[in-house]
Design an enzyme around this catalytic site. Structure first.
Site, short mmCIF file in Angstrom:
data_model
loop_
_atom_site.label_atom_id
_atom_site.label_comp_id
_atom_site.label_asym_id
_atom_site.label_seq_id
_atom_site.Cartn_x
_atom_site.Cartn_y
_atom_site.Cartn_z
N GLY A 45 0.81 -1.23 0.00
CA GLY A 45 0.00 0.00 0.00
C GLY A 45 0.83 1.27 0.00
N GLY A 52 -3.42 -4.59 -5.31
CA GLY A 52 -3.90 -4.56 -6.69
C GLY A 52 -3.59 -5.84 -7.44
N SER A 100 -1.59 3.10 -6.34
CA SER A 100 -1.55 3.70 -5.00
C SER A 100 -1.93 5.18 -5.05
CB SER A 100 -0.16 3.54 -4.40
OG SER A 100 -0.07 2.32 -3.75
N HIS A 151 -3.93 6.84 -3.32
CA HIS A 151 -4.19 7.50 -2.03
C HIS A 151 -3.03 8.42 -1.63
CE1 HIS A 151 -1.59 4.19 -0.78
NE2 HIS A 151 -1.26 4.98 0.23
N TYR A 161 1.86 7.51 -6.88
CA TYR A 161 1.23 7.36 -8.20
C TYR A 161 2.17 8.00 -9.22
CZ TYR A 161 -2.21 7.77 -11.96
OH TYR A 161 -2.88 7.68 -13.16
N LEU A 162 2.55 7.24 -10.23
CA LEU A 162 3.54 7.75 -11.19
C LEU A 162 2.90 8.68 -12.21
CD1 LEU A 162 6.59 7.41 -11.96
CD2 LEU A 162 5.79 5.80 -13.71
N CYS A 180 -11.28 -15.67 4.54
CA CYS A 180 -12.63 -15.82 3.98
C CYS A 180 -13.53 -14.82 4.71
CB CYS A 180 -13.15 -17.23 4.12
SG CYS A 180 -13.51 -17.71 5.78
#
Ligand code: NAD
Length: 549
Positions: free
Chosen positions: A46, A172, A259, A261, A266-267, A403
């Site tokens: 994350g 992801g 990512s 957030h 983030y690229l 689960c």
């Protein structure tokens, strides 16, 4: 200095008792190279979600847990051990608070300033609370989400549909397998070839295309043949997605798990992966502006697919919020996945229940899988999941299983596992925990609590009550974090883990925690006015004073 961390296996104790041994093993397991995305930086998943603040803190936590008595509690403040107090044997062995900031200060720039001073750490959800189990941890939730999409729009199966998404990181990376488990075709855009390779290696992703043309060819053929397939393509989502739209590729479902957030994770378009870390560290403000602009382009393309009739949703990474800051006015035209698909499950106290075998022996998880099938014979979707997971999930680090179970179910599983430890059916204790993304443990207006029926999206009393009730009920470690999933200023959430060590005391604690913890989800949704939650409370005996006459 490069260090390799791996949890101990087997039945020999390093710590003084199983309760603290369990915390120690799970802490170390979070940093196992098979589990963590960047273990050398203590980053588990994350974006920058860490297990400990720095290596000195890592050693301090290890020392603290190794020497902890059964009536002592270790306090961890944003990844650093700060004290040990005498408590009592029903008290948690560890109490954790990560990344919490006072409201007006709860921004990324202020957080980073404090982080650079060595005062805090980003704990994400299960990174800093030591119950991350690799990509499987999110797999079932992702599988259930895509199953809900299939039910809503495609007659119950994703057969013959194409899903386009981005991000093959820790969470992801579950997307491609979740889509193929629902019989669909997935195209996943990832800018870092190393991440894509890792997902192929762990069998979450079937193949990586040579280039975009090749990727389009592979997925459109599979879609036409109604054959389940997942294909990764290397590129920037803010460029590739608009290109797919421009070329008129027929896409049925669009989402994203980059990512987003954290704008520094983030690229932006036009930045090479190799220059990323350096650029973000040196010019965080400029980088943030550029990544928000790219997110706006990314979301514009998602809106293009929405307008063309595709099912489009935000997958809990704040992409819409960041895109809006980048100038995309329509960013919130598509919903988040919780209001769209998950809230009815939350009303029943359902959420991602998980456990890990401290023995390190996969046979222990196989035994718990069988026990789950025996415990819940009428639950067909659980049976299908357990079978598929047994066949398709490669363990990362300590063998584990996840689960979704609800109120009235989780404690049955926990108590049964404890009996199996006591009887020797399992070779060592198991830990039982969950994600903070659960029915009653999080306030996150862009994700878990988006669009609550009574408008209580930002009320954060619930996760605090959740941590307090789990502490009072006998959990082995409890955590309160800020900013997980969606970033600084946007969420407050809590976690708990119990240790089934086979003792009678553990059985009693587990019974209470695993009843009260999902019970928080039921009462939170009763309070917000959800009829299904009120029914569940009535049928299953959850007491809500305002409903009693
Ligand atoms: P991660 O940091 O491990 O992976 C993110 C990936 O996105 C990386 O592989 C990165 O290379 C890639 N990426 C970044 N910018 C990109 C771009 N412009 N184009 C293409 N690829 C790009 O993060 P993760 O653990 O996989 O989590 C992803 C996001 O999902 C986070 O925001 C996280 O908070 C959120 N999340 C959602 C859920 C949920 O239930 N929906 C649960 C946990 C986390």
């Amino acid at each position: 200095m490069s260090r390799t961390v791996r949890a101990a296996r087997g039945t020999a104790l390093t710590a003084k008792n199983w309760q603290s041994e369990a915390a120690l093993r799970m802490f170390h397991n979070n940093l196992d190279p098979e589990v963590a995305e960047r273990p050398q930086d203590l980053v588990v998943y994350g974006g920058t979600g860490k297990a400990a603040r720095d290596w000195a803190s890592f050693d301090g936590i290890t020392r603290g847990l190794t020497t902890l008595d059964e009536d002592e509690t270790l306090l961890v403040q944003s990844g650093k051990p700060v004290g040990v107090f005498r408590t009592h044997e029903w008290a948690p062995r560890v109490l954790i608070a990560n990344s919490n900031l006072v409201g007006d200060w709860a921004t990324w720039p202020e957080f980073r300033r404090l982080e650079q001073l060595g005062l805090t750490m980003y704990g994400q959800m299960t990174a800093g609370s030591w119950i991350y189990i690799g990509t499987q941890g999110i797999l079932q939730g992702t599988y259930e989400t895509f199953a809900a999409v299939a039910k809503k729009k495609f007659g119950g199966s994703l057969k013959g549909t194409l899903t386009v998404t981005a991000g093959l990181g820790g969470m992801g990376g579950a997307q491609p397998l979740a889509v193929t488990m629902n019989d669909g075709v997935a195209l996943v855009i990832e800018c870092d070839p190393e991440r894509a390779r890792r997902r192929v290696e762990t069998r979450y992703l079937d193949e990586v295309a040579d280039d975009l043309d090749d990727a389009i060819r592979r997925v459109t053929t599979a879609k036409k043949d109604k054959r389940a397939l997942s294909v990764g393509v290397i590129g920037n989502a803010a460029e590739v997605l608009p290109e797919l739209l421009r070329r008129g590729v027929e896409v049925d479902i669009v989402t994203d798990q980059t990512s987003a957030h954290d704008p520094l994770a983030y690229l932006p378009k036009g930045v090479a992966v190799d220059d990323w870390a350096d650029y973000a560290a040196k010019k965080p403000d400029e980088f943030t502006d550029r990544s928000r602009e790219s997110m706006a382009d990314h979301v514009d393309a998602m809106l293009g697919f929405l307008d063309a009739g595709a099912e489009v949703f935000d997958y809990g990474n704040s992409l819409r919020g960041e895109a809006k800051l980048g100038g995309c006015d329509r960013a919130f035209d598509f919903p988040g996945f919780v209001p769209a698909y998950i809230r009815p499950l939350f009303c029943e106290g359902q959420g991602p229940f998980r456990w890990a075998a401290l023995s390190g022996d996969p046979a222990d998880i196989a035994a718990t899988d069988r026990a789950m099938l025996e415990l819940f014979p009428e639950n067909e979707s659980l049976a299908r999941w357990i079978r598929l997971a047994g066949e398709r999930v490669a363990f990362q680090g300590l063998p584990a299983r996840i689960c979704w179970l609800g109120y009235g179910e989780r404690h049955l599983a926990g108590v049964r596992f404890n009996e199996m430890v006591a009887s020797g059916e399992l070779t060592a204790p198991v830990v039982i925990g969950r994600d903070h993304l659960d029915s009653g443990s999080v306030a996150s207006p862009y994700r878990e609590t988006e669009g609550m029926a009574d408008g209580s999206d930002a009320i954060a009393d619930w996760p605090l009550l959740n941590a307090m009730v789990n502490t009072a009920s006998g959990a082995s470690w409890v955590s309160i974090h800020h900013g997980g999933g969606v970033g600084m200023g946007r969420s407050i959430h809590a976690g708990q883990v119990c240790v089934a060590d086979g003792t009678e005391l553990a059985g009693r604690k587990i019974e209470r925690v695993l009843t009260n913890d999902p019970g928080m989800g039921v009462i939170r949704h009763v309070d917000a006015g959800y009829e299904r939650a009120a029914e569940v409370a009535g049928e299953r005996g959850v007491r809500v004073p305002m409903k009693e006459t």
